[in-house]
Scaffold this active site. Structure first.
Site, short mmCIF file in Angstrom:
data_model
loop_
_atom_site.label_atom_id
_atom_site.label_comp_id
_atom_site.label_asym_id
_atom_site.label_seq_id
_atom_site.Cartn_x
_atom_site.Cartn_y
_atom_site.Cartn_z
N SER A 1 -27.09 -16.47 58.48
CA SER A 1 -25.86 -17.11 58.03
C SER A 1 -26.14 -17.86 56.74
O SER A 1 -27.31 -18.16 56.43
CB SER A 1 -25.38 -18.10 59.11
N TYR B 1 -27.01 -24.70 65.33
CA TYR B 1 -26.69 -23.46 64.65
C TYR B 1 -27.51 -23.31 63.36
O TYR B 1 -28.12 -22.27 63.11
CB TYR B 1 -25.19 -23.41 64.34
N ALA C 1 -30.33 -24.86 62.54
CA ALA C 1 -31.75 -24.73 62.84
C ALA C 1 -32.08 -23.31 63.30
O ALA C 1 -33.10 -22.73 62.91
CB ALA C 1 -32.16 -25.74 63.91
N SER C 2 -31.20 -22.75 64.13
CA SER C 2 -31.46 -21.39 64.63
C SER C 2 -31.39 -20.37 63.51
O SER C 2 -32.20 -19.43 63.45
CB SER C 2 -30.46 -21.04 65.74
N ILE D 1 -14.94 -21.67 65.29
CA ILE D 1 -15.69 -22.74 64.61
C ILE D 1 -14.74 -23.61 63.80
O ILE D 1 -14.79 -24.85 63.86
CB ILE D 1 -16.77 -22.14 63.68
#
Length: 253
Positions: free
Chosen positions: A140, A153, A155-156, A194
């Site tokens: 992303s 989100y 961090a992932s 979101i």
């Protein structure tokens, strides 16, 4: 972008980007196994791709489970005898809260699906992939930037970039390419959820706010991102590996 008879696995295959990426590859002659944990949504996706006949199949699996991950890899091999492309698209977005208030269990769930799920896919698919294959990991714009309230989100998605770079170096000797696609906001249900929750937190129209932050001034069409996935999955991307392909309308600039 001829992909005739290439065998592809797409996780998160019942979702908007997963399905459109699969359709783009199917249109080029590929065989695609759609993987998702939602069996009903998978069946809907299969029906949308039914024009491609037995070149498309579905497999319900939890991507965070090692045994189920091995299961979908084996299913692709059982059906078609080889594996050429892996698209790691399964992901969830988590909560929108500051770090101090972020629920531990939600953080763990986001990391499990987004990071562990991709790790397991690479771990079990790479040894079975044909030399010269391709892995496309969907990160992303939040994988190269960040905003308040999305610690899990972001961090992932950052973690996926690191995982991709390791995999690219490990797989290069076999000619297997590994890249990240980093979309910005897409006009689909995942992003709408979101933005609805973000708007509630901010007290303003989050969709309009994001459009104003994108130099091209709009959300992406899902087909546009799917074409980036197709490029990297196909022989057209034959000299691209270890890279982050931004598909965000300039949002990261």
């Amino acid at each position: 972008m001829n992909m005739k008879d290439q065998v592809c696995i797409v996780t998160g295959g019942a979702g908007s980007l997963g399905l459109h990426s699969a359709l783009a590859m199917l249109d080029q002659g590929a065989r695609v196994l759609l993987v998702d944990r939602h069996a009903e949504a998978l069946e809907t996706a299969r029906l949308q791709a039914a024009v491609h006949g037995d070149r498309v199949a579905v497999f319900a699996a939890d991507v965070t489970d090692a045994a189920q991950t091995r299961g979908y890899v084996e299913e692709a091999l059982r059906r078609w005898g080889r594996l050429d492309v892996l698209v790691c698209n399964a992901g969830i977005n988590g909560a929108i809260k500051p770090i101090a208030d972020y629920p531990d269990d939600v953080f763990d769930a986001v990391m499990a699906v987004n990071v562990k799920g991709t790790f397991l896919a690479c771990k079990h698919a790479l040894p079975r992939m044909a030399d010269g294959g391709s892995i496309v990991i969907v990160s992303s714009v939040m994988g190269v930037t960040a905003d308040p309230g999305v610690c899990a989100y972001a961090a992932s998605k950052h973690a996926l970039v690191g995982l991709m770079r390791v995999a690219a170096k490990e797989a290069a000797g076999r000619g297997i390419r590994v890249n990240v696609v980093a979309p910005g906001p897409i006009a689909n249900a995942f992003q709408a959820d979101i933005e609805r929750r973000l708007g509630e937190v901010l007290g303003r129209d989050a969709t309009r706010m994001l459009d104003e932050a994108i130099p091209l001034g709009r959300h992406a069409r899902v087909e546009e991102i799917a074409q980036t996935v197709l490029f990297l999955a196909s022989p057209q991307g034959s000299f691209s590996t270890g890279s982050v392909f931004m598909a965000d309308g300039g949002m990261h600039v």
